[in-house]
Write a protein that holds these residues in place. Structure first.
Motif, PDB file in Angstrom:
ATOM      1  N   CYS A  84      30.776  37.872  39.984  1.00  0.00           N
ATOM      2  CA  CYS A  84      30.343  39.122  39.303  1.00  0.00           C
ATOM      3  C   CYS A  84      29.924  38.498  37.811  1.00  0.00           C
ATOM      4  CB  CYS A  84      32.053  39.679  38.933  1.00  0.00           C
ATOM      5  SG  CYS A  84      33.013  38.725  37.929  1.00  0.00           S
ATOM      6  N   ARG A  85      29.562  39.280  37.133  1.00  0.00           N
ATOM      7  CA  ARG A  85      29.119  39.043  35.797  1.00  0.00           C
ATOM      8  C   ARG A  85      29.893  39.561  34.602  1.00  0.00           C
ATOM      9  NH1 ARG A  85      23.153  40.718  32.898  1.00  0.00           N
ATOM     10  NH2 ARG A  85      23.562  39.896  30.839  1.00  0.00           N
ATOM     11  N   LEU A  86      30.483  38.642  33.907  1.00  0.00           N
ATOM     12  CA  LEU A  86      31.225  38.847  32.767  1.00  0.00           C
ATOM     13  C   LEU A  86      30.534  39.479  31.542  1.00  0.00           C
ATOM     14  CD1 LEU A  86      33.931  36.164  32.764  1.00  0.00           C
ATOM     15  CD2 LEU A  86      33.956  38.683  33.719  1.00  0.00           C
ATOM     16  N   SER A  87      30.531  40.798  31.012  1.00  0.00           N
ATOM     17  CA  SER A  87      30.068  41.033  29.887  1.00  0.00           C
ATOM     18  C   SER A  87      30.548  41.098  28.568  1.00  0.00           C
ATOM     19  CB  SER A  87      29.535  42.489  30.180  1.00  0.00           C
ATOM     20  OG  SER A  87      28.787  43.083  31.451  1.00  0.00           O
ATOM     21  N   PRO A  88      30.438  40.312  27.620  1.00  0.00           N
ATOM     22  CA  PRO A  88      31.120  40.241  26.392  1.00  0.00           C
ATOM     23  C   PRO A  88      31.026  41.250  25.294  1.00  0.00           C
ATOM     24  CG  PRO A  88      29.363  38.684  26.297  1.00  0.00           C
ATOM     25  CD  PRO A  88      29.228  39.345  27.773  1.00  0.00           C
ATOM     26  N   VAL A  89      32.002  41.694  24.719  1.00  0.00           N
ATOM     27  CA  VAL A  89      31.813  42.610  23.729  1.00  0.00           C
ATOM     28  C   VAL A  89      32.924  42.226  22.726  1.00  0.00           C
ATOM     29  CG1 VAL A  89      30.781  44.508  24.932  1.00  0.00           C
ATOM     30  CG2 VAL A  89      33.345  44.363  24.735  1.00  0.00           C
TER      31      VAL A  89
END
Length: 270
Positions: free
Chosen positions: A47-52
Motif C-alpha cells: 500500500c501507499r502511506l499518504s502523510p498529512v
C-alpha cells in the motif's frame, strides 16, 4: 535518554476482509523535550502511506487496501531521544486557539460531580491553577483504580465507580480542568519502565495550558507525576478519539481480533 520503540498491531479476520481503510497516528513529533532520530512504519500488505498533518499538528498517515485480507500487521518503530523538562513543553507549534481545548466532547462531559470536585480543589489550593492540577492529579490517583478491563464510562461514572481504564481516567481529569476554564487535551504515547518493557496498549495522560509563562504542562494521573524523559508523546486531541494511534474501517463478514504489542527499551543515556 535514548529509547527504542516498537509498536505492533495485528488484525486477524475469521473471513478475509474485502477492504481496509486505516488512519495512523503512529509517528511522534519533535519537541524541545524529544527528538525523533529515526522512524518508520511497515504495513504487511502492499500500500501507499499518504502523510498529512491534522488540526492538532499530529503526523498522520492514511492508506487503503483491497482484499482478500486474512491478516493485517502495522508496525511503527524507531528511536527517540528524550529530555526531562518536568512536563513543561516550552515552545510548541500550535494550530488551534486555546479556546478549542476548553470545548466539551462526548467523552468529557462536565457533570455536577466533576465540577464540584474541581471547584473544591481550586479553593483548597489557594486558587492557583498549577497547584490545583497537582492536587486533582493526586486525589484521582488515590481514589480511582486503573482497570484495563473496565467498560468505557463518562467522567462522573468513573468518580462514582472508582475504577476506569487509562483513557477514561484521563478524560475525567480533562473534564475537571475544563470545568475551571483551564484548556486541557488528551495525550497518547509511550512510557518507559525497565520493570515492564512490554505492554499491550499505549499510555495516556493530559496536558493543561497554564498561561504564557509555563504554556502546556503534562500531568499523568496513573503515575501521579508530570512526565519526565521516560515519556514519549505521540499524538494529542480533545479526547482519546482524536489521538488514537490507529483508527479505520475493515470490511469483513466474520469476526476480527486485534492484538497490540508495544516494547520500549533504553538504548543508552543521551
Amino acid at each position: 535518554m535514548r529509547l527504542a520503540i516498537t509498536h505492533e498491531t495485528v488484525h486477524r479476520f475469521e473471513q478475509p476482509a474485502s477492504r481496509a481503510i486505516q488512519t495512523l497516528r503512529l509517528t511522534p513529533r519533535n519537541t524541545e523535550s524529544q527528538l525523533v532520530q529515526n522512524w518508520r512504519i511497515d504495513v504487511s500488505k502492499d500500500c501507499r502511506l499518504s502523510p498529512v498533518e491534522d488540526a492538532f499538528g499530529n503526523h498522520v498517515h492514511t492508506f487503503s487496501i483491497d482484499g482478500p485480507i486474512d491478516e493485517l500487521s502495522i508496525v511503527a518503530s524507531g528511536s527517540v531521544v528524550t529530555e526531562d523538562t518536568a512536563g513543561v513543553l516550552h515552545a510548541t507549534r500550535e494550530r488551534l486557539p486555546l479556546a478549542a481545548f476548553c470545548r466539551v466532547t462526548d467523552r468529557t462531559p462536565i457533570e455536577a460531580m466533576v465540577r464540584d470536585f474541581a471547584l473544591t480543589a481550586l479553593e483548597e489550593s489557594g486558587r492557583y491553577p498549577l497547584a490545583t492540577l497537582h492536587l486533582m492529579m493526586g486525589r484521582l490517583h488515590e481514589t480511582v483504580t486503573v482497570d484495563p478491563t473496565a467498560a468505557a464510562a463518562a467522567p462522573h461514572v468513573v468518580m462514582t465507580d472508582g475504577r476506569a481504564g487509562v483513557a477514561d481516567l484521563a478524560h475525567l481529569f480533562i473534564a475537571a480542568a475544563r470545568a475551571l476554564d483551564i484548556p486541557a487535551r488528551f495525550v497518547t504515547g509511550w512510557l518507559f519502565d525497565s520493570a515492564r518493557p512490554v505492554r499491550d496498549a499505549p499510555h495516556a495522560w493530559i496536558e493543561a495550558h497554564l498561561g504564557s509563562g509555563l504554556g502546556w504542562v503534562g500531568f499523568d494521573v496513573v503515575e501521579n507525576c508530570c512526565p519526565t524523559d521516560r515519556w514519549v508523546r505521540l499524538a494529542v486531541g480533545l479526547d482519546a478519539l482524536d489521538a488514537a494511534p490507529i483508527r479505520g474501517v475493515r470490511t469483513t463478514f466474520g469476526g476480527e481480533t486485534v492484538t497490540t504489542r508495544i516494547e520500549v527499551r533504553e538504548i543508552s543515556a543521551a
